[in-house]
Structures are given as structure tokens and as C-alpha cells.
Scaffold this active site. Structure first.
Site, PDB file in Angstrom:
ATOM      1  N   HIS A 244      -2.079   7.558   7.440  1.00  0.00           N
ATOM      2  CA  HIS A 244      -1.137   8.438   6.729  1.00  0.00           C
ATOM      3  C   HIS A 244      -1.825   9.730   6.294  1.00  0.00           C
ATOM      4  O   HIS A 244      -1.229  10.797   6.318  1.00  0.00           O
ATOM      5  CB  HIS A 244      -0.575   7.740   5.482  1.00  0.00           C
ATOM      6  CG  HIS A 244       0.581   6.821   5.732  1.00  0.00           C
ATOM      7  ND1 HIS A 244       1.772   7.254   6.270  1.00  0.00           N
ATOM      8  CD2 HIS A 244       0.746   5.494   5.498  1.00  0.00           C
ATOM      9  CE1 HIS A 244       2.619   6.224   6.347  1.00  0.00           C
ATOM     10  NE2 HIS A 244       2.017   5.143   5.891  1.00  0.00           N
TER      11      HIS A 244
ATOM     12  N   CYS B 180       6.176  -0.237   7.463  1.00  0.00           N
ATOM     13  CA  CYS B 180       5.814   0.956   6.688  1.00  0.00           C
ATOM     14  C   CYS B 180       7.003   1.365   5.837  1.00  0.00           C
ATOM     15  O   CYS B 180       8.133   1.394   6.326  1.00  0.00           O
ATOM     16  CB  CYS B 180       5.434   2.091   7.639  1.00  0.00           C
ATOM     17  SG  CYS B 180       4.940   3.606   6.778  1.00  0.00           S
ATOM     18  N   LEU B 181       6.741   1.684   4.568  1.00  0.00           N
ATOM     19  CA  LEU B 181       7.822   2.091   3.672  1.00  0.00           C
ATOM     20  C   LEU B 181       8.462   3.397   4.137  1.00  0.00           C
ATOM     21  O   LEU B 181       9.593   3.687   3.767  1.00  0.00           O
ATOM     22  CB  LEU B 181       7.289   2.232   2.243  1.00  0.00           C
ATOM     23  CG  LEU B 181       6.818   0.922   1.596  1.00  0.00           C
ATOM     24  CD1 LEU B 181       6.168   1.200   0.240  1.00  0.00           C
ATOM     25  CD2 LEU B 181       7.976  -0.062   1.436  1.00  0.00           C
TER      26      LEU B 181
ATOM     27  N   GLY C 217       0.846  -1.192   0.000  1.00  0.00           N
ATOM     28  CA  GLY C 217       0.000   0.000   0.000  1.00  0.00           C
ATOM     29  C   GLY C 217       0.876   1.234   0.000  1.00  0.00           C
ATOM     30  O   GLY C 217       2.058   1.160   0.365  1.00  0.00           O
TER      31      GLY C 217
ATOM     32  N   GLN D 185       3.323   9.893   1.312  1.00  0.00           N
ATOM     33  CA  GLN D 185       4.621   9.210   1.396  1.00  0.00           C
ATOM     34  C   GLN D 185       5.538   9.577   0.218  1.00  0.00           C
ATOM     35  O   GLN D 185       6.739   9.335   0.278  1.00  0.00           O
ATOM     36  CB  GLN D 185       4.435   7.683   1.456  1.00  0.00           C
ATOM     37  CG  GLN D 185       3.761   7.223   2.746  1.00  0.00           C
ATOM     38  CD  GLN D 185       3.569   5.729   2.784  1.00  0.00           C
ATOM     39  OE1 GLN D 185       2.579   5.219   2.268  1.00  0.00           O
ATOM     40  NE2 GLN D 185       4.519   5.018   3.372  1.00  0.00           N
TER      41      GLN D 185
ATOM     42  N   HIS E  22      -4.103   1.468   8.053  1.00  0.00           N
ATOM     43  CA  HIS E  22      -2.726   1.977   8.075  1.00  0.00           C
ATOM     44  C   HIS E  22      -2.602   3.156   7.096  1.00  0.00           C
ATOM     45  O   HIS E  22      -2.019   4.194   7.438  1.00  0.00           O
ATOM     46  CB  HIS E  22      -1.779   0.823   7.695  1.00  0.00           C
ATOM     47  CG  HIS E  22      -0.348   1.213   7.518  1.00  0.00           C
ATOM     48  ND1 HIS E  22       0.651   0.776   8.358  1.00  0.00           N
ATOM     49  CD2 HIS E  22       0.275   1.981   6.575  1.00  0.00           C
ATOM     50  CE1 HIS E  22       1.818   1.280   7.955  1.00  0.00           C
ATOM     51  NE2 HIS E  22       1.618   1.997   6.874  1.00  0.00           N
ATOM     52  N   GLU E  23      -3.165   3.000   5.899  1.00  0.00           N
ATOM     53  CA  GLU E  23      -3.077   4.057   4.882  1.00  0.00           C
ATOM     54  C   GLU E  23      -3.902   5.277   5.266  1.00  0.00           C
ATOM     55  O   GLU E  23      -3.480   6.414   5.053  1.00  0.00           O
ATOM     56  CB  GLU E  23      -3.520   3.538   3.511  1.00  0.00           C
ATOM     57  CG  GLU E  23      -2.777   2.324   2.970  1.00  0.00           C
ATOM     58  CD  GLU E  23      -1.275   2.448   2.995  1.00  0.00           C
ATOM     59  OE1 GLU E  23      -0.753   3.588   3.010  1.00  0.00           O
ATOM     60  OE2 GLU E  23      -0.595   1.410   3.022  1.00  0.00           O
TER      61      GLU E  23
HETATM   62  O1  GNR Z   1       4.117  -2.568   2.506  1.00  0.00           O
HETATM   63  C1  GNR Z   1       3.525  -2.438   3.565  1.00  0.00           C
HETATM   64  N1  GNR Z   1       3.256  -3.519   4.326  1.00  0.00           N
HETATM   65  C2  GNR Z   1       2.440  -3.484   5.451  1.00  0.00           C
HETATM   66  C3  GNR Z   1       2.486  -4.574   6.307  1.00  0.00           C
HETATM   67  C4  GNR Z   1       1.669  -4.601   7.416  1.00  0.00           C
HETATM   68  C5  GNR Z   1       0.816  -3.550   7.677  1.00  0.00           C
HETATM   69  C6  GNR Z   1       0.769  -2.454   6.839  1.00  0.00           C
HETATM   70  C7  GNR Z   1       1.575  -2.427   5.728  1.00  0.00           C
HETATM   71  S1  GNR Z   1       1.509  -1.058   4.661  1.00  0.00           S
HETATM   72  C8  GNR Z   1       3.133  -1.083   4.035  1.00  0.00           C
HETATM   73  C9  GNR Z   1       3.312  -0.018   2.980  1.00  0.00           C
HETATM   74  C10 GNR Z   1       3.138   1.345   3.587  1.00  0.00           C
HETATM   75  O2  GNR Z   1       3.953   1.883   4.288  1.00  0.00           O
HETATM   76  N2  GNR Z   1       1.998   1.918   3.380  1.00  0.00           N
HETATM   77  O3  GNR Z   1       1.741   3.120   3.938  1.00  0.00           O
HETATM   78 NI    NI Z   2       2.909   3.200   5.724  1.00  0.00          NI
END
Ligand code: GNR
Ligand code: NI
Length: 174
Positions: free
Chosen positions: A140, A94-95, A46, A51, A136-137
């Protein structure tokens, strides 16, 4: 299409609140295409526009496994509602916080309304990995990271670790 630079902590842009999109047009689709390519290049599932430094309420996602066909998904102006009472822990990453993983508890089922790639309204129930990822997104878009749910000590350690990792990457690139 282009691979964009992913911002990492402690970049202050990650704390910004993203603004609603007023039209799903070709410019926005260009951004979504670039975001998807950036996400794939980074092996993510995601990505929120903030980001890559763009404060718009846009998310891309692909939950397909490595051996499955790609399943790109696009969410514009997403709204979450009707969270389940049941919470489920999941080891998140998270990236924007590379190399750090920790458990976060979230509702295991939630409703999501959004505009799709063509600007059409959609209404779905997210469960499992979809529920984890969309929450999670969505965070952000409000300037919230998964490490904000951890203790202050863990959060500080996470930021220090990312700073170190990024510095060594810069050295390698130089
Ligand atoms: O790639 C991603 N893997 C992930 C693993 C567990 C819970 C959430 C994520 S999202 C993350 C990519 C990212 O940072 N999205 O904002
Ligand atoms: Ni993230």
C-alpha cells in the site's frame, strides 16, 4: 479518536507512493490512534495510512483473534529485507477492495525494521500471518494492491464488483 473513511478502488489515492515520516510526534500518534479505531470498526487486521487518504509511511495492525486480548501494533517508516526464498500462497482480502478475495504468493518470512509508537527503532522477523500482512501493507505504501498481482481480467472484475457494492451502499445510506 475518530473513525475515518476508508478509500476503495478505483480511488486514485490508492496508487500514490507514501512519503517517509520525519518525526513520531503527538500528531502522528493521533493519526495512528484514528487508523487503529478505523481498522477495528471495519473488522480489519491491518491498515495503511493511504487507505484513509494520508500519504505517510504508517501502518497499524492487530493480529489477535476475536476472543484474544487486543494486540495493537504500529509501524512507522517500515523497511523490509531478507525475504525467504520460500513462497507461500494465502487468500488475501483488502478493506480497499471489499468483498474480493484471492490467492497471492509471498515470501513466508521477512525482516522488518521500523519505528514504533514511541519513535523507537525496532527490528523483527515476521512469519506466518504477520509476514503476509506486513507485505500487503508495505505494498500500500508503494501504491500497490493485492489485485495488482492477479490477471488483468480478475483485476477488472474486482474493481467492477467493488464499484457495484459501493453504489448499493450509497443507495442504502441515502
Ligand atoms: O483485514 C485484512 N485482512 C487481510 C487478510 C489477508 C491478507 C491481508 C489482509 S490485510 C486486510 C486489511 C487491509 O486491507 N489492509 O491493507
Ligand atoms: Ni489492504
Amino acid at each position: 479518536m475518530a473513525v475515518l473513511e476508508i478509500r476503495t478502488v478505483p480511488d486514485p489515492v490508492l496508487k500514490e507512493v507514501s512519503q517517509p515520516v520525519d518525526q513520531v510526534d503527538d500528531d502522528l500518534r493521533q493519526l495512528m490512534d484514528d487508523m487503529l479505531q478505523t481498522m477495528y470498526a471495519a473488522d480489519g487486521i491491518g491498515l495503511a495510512a493511504i487507505q484513509v487518504g494520508v500519504a505517510k509511511r504508517v501502518i497499524v495492525m492487530d493480529l489477535a483473534g476475536p476472543d484474544e486480548e487486543a494486540q495493537p501494533r504500529y509501524f512507522v517508516n517500515p523497511v523490509l529485507s531478507d525475504p525467504s526464498d520460500t513462497l507461500k500462497p494465502y487468500e488475501e482480502g483488502c478493506l480497499s477492495v471489499p468483498t474480493v478475495y484471492d490467492e497471492v504468493e509471498r515470501p513466508d518470512r521477512i525482516r522488518i525494521r521500523y519505528l514504533d509508537y514511541d519513535g523507537n527503532p525496532q527490528d523483527e522477523i515476521a512469519e506466518g500471518m504477520f509476514a503476509v500482512c506486513i507485505q500487503h501493507e508495505m505494498d500500500h505504501l508503494e501504491g500497490v494492491l493485492f489485485i495488482d498481482y492477479l490477471s488483468r481480467l480478475k483485476r477488472q472484475r474486482a474493481v467492477q464488483k467493488v464499484k457495484k457494492v459501493e453504489k448499493s451502499k450509497d443507495r442504502d445510506a441515502a
